[in-house]
Design an enzyme around this catalytic site. Structure first.
Site, PDB file in Angstrom:
ATOM      1  N   ALA A 284     -18.995 -53.091  10.484  1.00  0.00           N
ATOM      2  CA  ALA A 284     -18.613 -52.254   9.348  1.00  0.00           C
ATOM      3  C   ALA A 284     -17.600 -52.963   8.462  1.00  0.00           C
ATOM      4  O   ALA A 284     -17.736 -52.986   7.231  1.00  0.00           O
ATOM      5  CB  ALA A 284     -18.052 -50.919   9.840  1.00  0.00           C
TER       6      ALA A 284
ATOM      7  N   GLU B 127      -8.198 -59.218  12.273  1.00  0.00           N
ATOM      8  CA  GLU B 127      -8.957 -58.882  13.477  1.00  0.00           C
ATOM      9  C   GLU B 127      -8.096 -59.120  14.713  1.00  0.00           C
ATOM     10  O   GLU B 127      -7.441 -60.154  14.827  1.00  0.00           O
ATOM     11  CB  GLU B 127     -10.227 -59.743  13.535  1.00  0.00           C
ATOM     12  N   GLN B 128      -8.091 -58.138  15.632  1.00  0.00           N
ATOM     13  CA  GLN B 128      -7.205 -58.258  16.797  1.00  0.00           C
ATOM     14  C   GLN B 128      -7.690 -59.268  17.839  1.00  0.00           C
ATOM     15  O   GLN B 128      -6.894 -59.812  18.596  1.00  0.00           O
ATOM     16  CB  GLN B 128      -7.011 -56.904  17.452  1.00  0.00           C
TER      17      GLN B 128
ATOM     18  N   ARG C  58     -26.924 -58.182  18.246  1.00  0.00           N
ATOM     19  CA  ARG C  58     -25.699 -57.853  17.503  1.00  0.00           C
ATOM     20  C   ARG C  58     -24.969 -59.107  17.029  1.00  0.00           C
ATOM     21  O   ARG C  58     -24.454 -59.160  15.905  1.00  0.00           O
ATOM     22  CB  ARG C  58     -24.782 -57.014  18.398  1.00  0.00           C
TER      23      ARG C  58
ATOM     24  N   TYR D  27     -36.363 -53.439  23.757  1.00  0.00           N
ATOM     25  CA  TYR D  27     -37.011 -54.151  22.658  1.00  0.00           C
ATOM     26  C   TYR D  27     -36.567 -55.614  22.676  1.00  0.00           C
ATOM     27  O   TYR D  27     -35.505 -55.951  23.192  1.00  0.00           O
ATOM     28  CB  TYR D  27     -36.676 -53.513  21.307  1.00  0.00           C
TER      29      TYR D  27
ATOM     30  N   ASP E  35     -16.882 -46.668  12.675  1.00  0.00           N
ATOM     31  CA  ASP E  35     -16.556 -45.823  13.823  1.00  0.00           C
ATOM     32  C   ASP E  35     -15.152 -45.226  13.739  1.00  0.00           C
ATOM     33  O   ASP E  35     -14.878 -44.209  14.381  1.00  0.00           O
ATOM     34  CB  ASP E  35     -16.675 -46.634  15.120  1.00  0.00           C
TER      35      ASP E  35
END
Length: 391
Positions: A14, A33-34, A107, A216, A296
């Site tokens: 996101a 970013e952590q 991903r 898949y 999220d």
């Protein structure tokens, strides 16, 4: 507005989608970013036509064509005897109706492509090992504090820091997610370990009482991704990357069709993880002042419709378009919330319903339940385009 730098917390799908969209709109972005290094866990995800429209807008259509698997038919099968309960076309039928199709992808492939595109626009855009611990607004300045003691001032801040968002807590206080009674396993199996005759078609579901399995191909057909859901009364562990054993998984699905047990048994021990699912009521507010939420952090969702990443990608495009249209950060965040909150809340609620339908005690009744849901896929899931949604 384009002279203003937009600060984002969280370089997940996101956050990176929003960053790329904002760059496309002419904004400078900085992402904190952590994690000590950028990367994504090994798992597959699905992309509906709405996400495909968004990724095309972001310039990533070639990546989809190269990296994603494009299922034509998806079969839903009975857990015990393997017979087909329903077939769903995810290719031509969707292209004809919505102008795009369904994709499934690893991903890390999607995440890597987004990060690469953001860095191609600005090599210094992403900073890692920056864990946010505080957010304070002072007039038009947003002060962000990090665990290492560093503090930065931002013109506007977007929290894309996940379902346990620190930014959301700083804005609105602690929230209390509720355990849903569902747990899940995710696994990746090298395709050379999977007999080809059990993959007909390669993308499909098996449903049984209080259980479901979705599988898949990803990575150009070299890996089989699966997610196996079950119901369990209690869950106390934290995180979604808890190692499990193949033996535990096979015990849970004892008595299921041999096709399912075959690919489960072939899972490498280091590629099987489990997690418990927690749920929130949809949040009514996504921003305060010059601080907003995305993905999220704004709308945690259960995975039964495969729309977690989809909503985050949609968010990124709509947020960028809202900033492009607005004259102030506050106006941009209001436009974004107005354009997205009804859509996201609807999908969150529909995902809850889908979980109950997939886990119903009687799989024989699934075709009738699916027919009732099919109409809503058009109204509420696929008949939406973040590129044309009014902002």
């Amino acid at each position: 507005m384009q002279t203003m730098e937009v600060t984002l917390l969280g370089a997940g799908i996101a956050g990176l989608s929003a960053a790329l969209g904002l760059q496309r709109a002419g904004f400078k972005v900085r992402i904190y970013e952590q994690a000590p290094e950028l990367g994504e866990v090994g798992a597959g995800l699905s992309l509906s036509p709405t996400a495909a429209h968004a990724l095309t807008y972001l310039g990533l259509k070639p990546m989809l064509e190269e990296k994603a698997y494009k299922p034509d038919d998806q079969a839903v099968r009975h857990y015990k005897d393997g017979r087909v309960l329903q077939r769903v076309n995810r290719g031509k039928a969707l292209l004809d109706a919505y102008g795009e199709r369904y994709y499934v992808i690893h991903r890390a492939d999607l995440h890597g492509a987004l990060a690469e595109a953001v860095r191609a626009n600005d090599p210094e855009a992403i900073l890692v090992n920056r864990r946010c611990v505080s957010v304070t607004q002072r007039g038009r300045i947003v002060e962000v504090g990090f665990a290492d003691g560093e503090t930065i001032n931002a013109d506007v801040l977007i929290g894309a820091d996940g379902s346990r968002s620190v930014v959301r807590t700083c804005l609105f206080g602690e929230s209390s997610p509720v355990y849903t009674g569902y747990i899940a396993w995710r696994g990746l199996v090298p395709m050379d370990r999977v007999p080809p005759d059990i993959l007909d078609p390669p993308s499909g579901l098996f449903i049984g009482p209080r259980h479901m399995v979705n599988r898949y191909p990803v990575r150009n057909g070299t890996l089989l991704n699966f997610v196996a859901f079950a119901e369990r009364e209690a869950w106390t562990a934290e995180g979604w990357s808890i190692h499990s054993t193949v033996a535990e998984l096979l015990r849970e699905f004892e008595g299921w069709h041999s096709d399912v047990l075959t690919f489960m048994a072939a899972t490498p021990p280091d590629q099987l993880f489990k997690w418990g699912m927690f749920d929130h009521e949809p949040f009514e507010h996504w921003y305060r002042g010059r601080v907003g939420l995305l993905g999220d952090a704004a709308h945690p969702i259960l995975p039964f419709l495969g729309h977690g990443a989809v909503l985050g990608i949609e968010d990124g495009v709509v947020l960028a378009r809202a900033f492009q249209a607005a004259e102030s950060p506050e106006e941009a965040l209001q436009r974004f919330q107005d354009a997205r909150i009804e859509r996201a809340s609807h999908v969150v609620r529909e995902s809850r319903k889908a979980g109950k339908e997939f886990h119903a005690a009687d799989p024989e009744s699934y075709p009738e339940r699916a027919r009732n849901r099919a109409a809503d896929e058009g109204r509420g899931l696929f008949a939406y385009n973040p590129v044309t949604q009014p902002v």
